[in-house]
Enzyme design. Structure first.
Site, PDB file in Angstrom:
ATOM      1  N   ASP A 120       0.829  -1.207   0.000  1.00  0.00           N
ATOM      2  CA  ASP A 120       0.000   0.000   0.000  1.00  0.00           C
ATOM      3  C   ASP A 120       0.861   1.254   0.000  1.00  0.00           C
ATOM      4  O   ASP A 120       2.020   1.235   0.411  1.00  0.00           O
ATOM      5  CB  ASP A 120      -0.912  -0.004   1.227  1.00  0.00           C
ATOM      6  CG  ASP A 120      -0.132  -0.008   2.522  1.00  0.00           C
ATOM      7  OD1 ASP A 120       0.831  -0.805   2.622  1.00  0.00           O
ATOM      8  OD2 ASP A 120      -0.452   0.771   3.442  1.00  0.00           O
ATOM      9  N   GLU A 121       0.286   2.341  -0.438  1.00  0.00           N
ATOM     10  CA  GLU A 121       0.867   3.683  -0.331  1.00  0.00           C
ATOM     11  C   GLU A 121       2.318   3.755  -0.826  1.00  0.00           C
ATOM     12  O   GLU A 121       3.148   4.456  -0.271  1.00  0.00           O
ATOM     13  CB  GLU A 121       0.759   4.180   1.127  1.00  0.00           C
ATOM     14  CG  GLU A 121      -0.686   4.292   1.579  1.00  0.00           C
ATOM     15  CD  GLU A 121      -0.847   4.604   3.058  1.00  0.00           C
ATOM     16  OE1 GLU A 121      -1.816   5.309   3.414  1.00  0.00           O
ATOM     17  OE2 GLU A 121      -0.028   4.130   3.871  1.00  0.00           O
ATOM     18  N   ALA A 122       2.589   3.047  -1.927  1.00  0.00           N
ATOM     19  CA  ALA A 122       3.935   3.047  -2.517  1.00  0.00           C
ATOM     20  C   ALA A 122       4.033   4.204  -3.515  1.00  0.00           C
ATOM     21  O   ALA A 122       4.255   4.004  -4.714  1.00  0.00           O
ATOM     22  CB  ALA A 122       4.212   1.709  -3.185  1.00  0.00           C
TER      23      ALA A 122
END
Length: 541
Positions: A345-347
């Protein structure tokens, strides 16, 4: 002084009304009767002779000590058939709790069970030991709340007569605990597992790495724990688990028929690893960890804030894959469960082509170690193989675009675990400013009714019960420093998650559930659970 065991049984039973059952999760089917079961000083926990009885022994050996503590009774475990009576003393049948493994319950699945409680005793039947254990938690809730005491109580120990047929709606009923933002000790983690057990949670997801901390020893990369594990949010000392401590947590969960899922979050949320090994940072100016490119953090050795999305592994450097191969292999070797969670996530610092390339390679490593890959919904962007698991955390409903990743997962024949942040993220505040020093609000505030009153199978258009394997309640710890904080944010919402995952949708109504929830307060008081007394519930003390 007269011992409890010497008190006349009939005196204990006289006028002892156990009251109606107040069970969470609600069973699929429950018939109440006028009978009352009195658990007595000579009662036993029994299992059948032979191979089936041997398979039931682990559950009996959990249940008997649990019942001994508060009753003060010997509660031996015996291998004998159901219905044996002590006829030498009139009116003094032992009234045992009998655990039976039988093929008659096979249609209920491995976690299903039947439970009959009468004045003859309690008969718990299942097709598998896991079903016996789930049923033992129902039996536990039929006992008076005082059964949860850690010291001997006077009783009486009476249970209402019931006939229950029960099995879960979903195979995955999970709870997630972030130990990276704030470190929790082994004993605190075990305490959390104990609380999950009561409400038939069967998956425990540990978030073991993030920007603020790395929490598990890796032999080939020791600085991950020694350096990356040395701090936490706010700059206070962190900590890490040795492999033996981690094994102990895994076994503690397994003894309660809970599967542990380890998470190493990549390719973002990696700053603690970057701080630990400078060779992981060659793609950044000056070869520094990601946080040192943030304004105000240029000279700080560690990142102890709460921001997200700024860190990234160097996905074109081969050492990154050597690092990941070692980490996945070492953790897989000490995790018997079939899943490995890779985050994903949230890369925000990794381009989509690079993300897909990286995740494809990581997925191969996970499979090479005999595990099923799981990740947050973003992993659906990669070439995930059918059967991999995407965890939906979007706040979207219906056809909203936030559900597109879950729909992409369905199109790729992945399975979906539902964790909508505005429903079952346990770190969301209950109301504005409540609690004052705990919780976040980026997904809104989530009171008890909102957390309970939704249907996973109808939440997102195109994502149905054909695709969903269950639900999971994440607890992120940016503001949570210890187990008492964790309890405050989890209770009373976590029991509702257990019911969402277990009870058929048509068997769930908020107005009825809130009454059962209110009656849990006495049990929580005995268990010393630090819970939020929501004004939406008329608590029964």
């Amino acid at each position: 002084m007269m011992s409890l065991a010497a008190l006349p049984v009939r005196a204990q039973e006289e006028n002892a009304d156990p009251g109606p059952p107040q069970l969470i999760p609600a069973p699929v089917s429950m018939e109440t009767t006028a009978e009352v079961y009195a658990f007595r000083p000579n009662s036993k926990v029994t299992v059948d002779p032979g191979h089936a009885g041997k398979q039931a022994l682990p559950v009996a050996r959990w249940l008997a000590p649990f019942l001994r503590t508060a009753t003060g009774y010997p509660v031996p475990v015996a291998r004998q058939g159901w219905g044996g009576r002590d006829k030498t003393t009139p009116g003094n049948s032992p009234r045992n709790v009998h655990l039976a493994l039988t093929g008659d319950e096979s249609q209920l699945g491995e976690e299903g069970y039947t439970l009959s409680v009468s004045d003859e005793g309690a008969l718990l039947r299942a097709a598998a030991a896991e079903g016996l254990f789930r049923g033992s938690q129902t039996l536990r809730q039929l006992f008076p709340p005082e059964i949860e005491h850690d010291s001997v109580q006077p009783g009486p120990w009476t249970l209402p007569g019931v006939n229950i047929v029960d099995y879960p709606r979903y195979e995955w009923r999970g709870a997630h605990l972030d130990v990276a933002r704030h470190f929790l000790t082994v004993e605190e983690v075990k305490r959390y597992i104990d609380l999950l057990t009561l409400y038939k949670i069967n998956r425990f997801h540990m978030h073991l790495s993030d920007d603020q901390g790395w929490r598990l020893w890796i032999d080939d990369w020791p600085n991950l724990a020694l350096i990356g594990g040395s701090t936490e949010v706010g700059g206070t000392p962190g900590g890490y688990y040795t492999k033996d401590e981690y094994r102990a947590i895994v076994q503690y969960a397994a003894d309660r028929f809970i599967t542990l899922i380890p998470e190493i979050d990549v390719p973002g949320h990696t700053n603690a690893a970057e701080v630990s090994y400078p060779e992981l940072n060659s793609c950044r100016p000056g070869g520094v960890p990601s946080h040192r490119l943030l304004p105000g953090w240029e000279d700080e050795p560690f990142y102890t804030g709460t921001g997200v999305g700024f860190s990234a592994l160097c996905v074109h450097d081969e050492i990154t894959y050597e690092f990941m191969a070692d980490v996945i292999r070492e953790i897989s070797e000490i995790t018997p469960g079939p899943y490995f969670h890779v985050g994903g996530d949230e890369a925000f610092q990794t381009s989509l082509p690079d993300y897909i390339m990286f995740m494809d390679r990581i997925q191969d490593m996970v499979h090479d170690n005999g595990k099923t890959m799981m990740g947050w919904a973003e992993v659906a962007r990669a070439n995930a193989v059918p059967g991999s698991i995407a965890q939906n955390w979007s706040t979207a409903t219906g056809g909203g675009s936030g559900g597109d990743l879950a729909r992409t997962a369905v199109a790729k024949d992945m399975k979906v675990v539902m964790s909508p942040a505005n429903r079952i993220y346990l770190d969301m505040k209950y109301a504005p400013g409540v609690p004052p020093d705990l919780g976040l609000t980026w997904a809104g505030t989530v009171e008890v009714m909102r957390s309970y009153d939704w249907n996973p199978g109808a939440h997102l258009t195109g994502v149905t019960d054909d695709n969903i394997i269950g639900v999971e309640a994440p607890l992120w710890t940016e503001t949570i420093e210890d187990i008492k904080d964790a309890e405050m944010m989890s209770f009373p919402r976590l029991p509702g998650v257990g019911e969402i995952g277990w009870t058929p949708q048509q068997g769930r109504v908020w107005t009825e559930y809130r009454e059962r929830l209110a009656n849990q307060a006495r049990r929580w008081a005995v268990m010393d659970i630090n819970y939020y007394r929501s004004p939406q519930v008329d608590w029964v003390d």
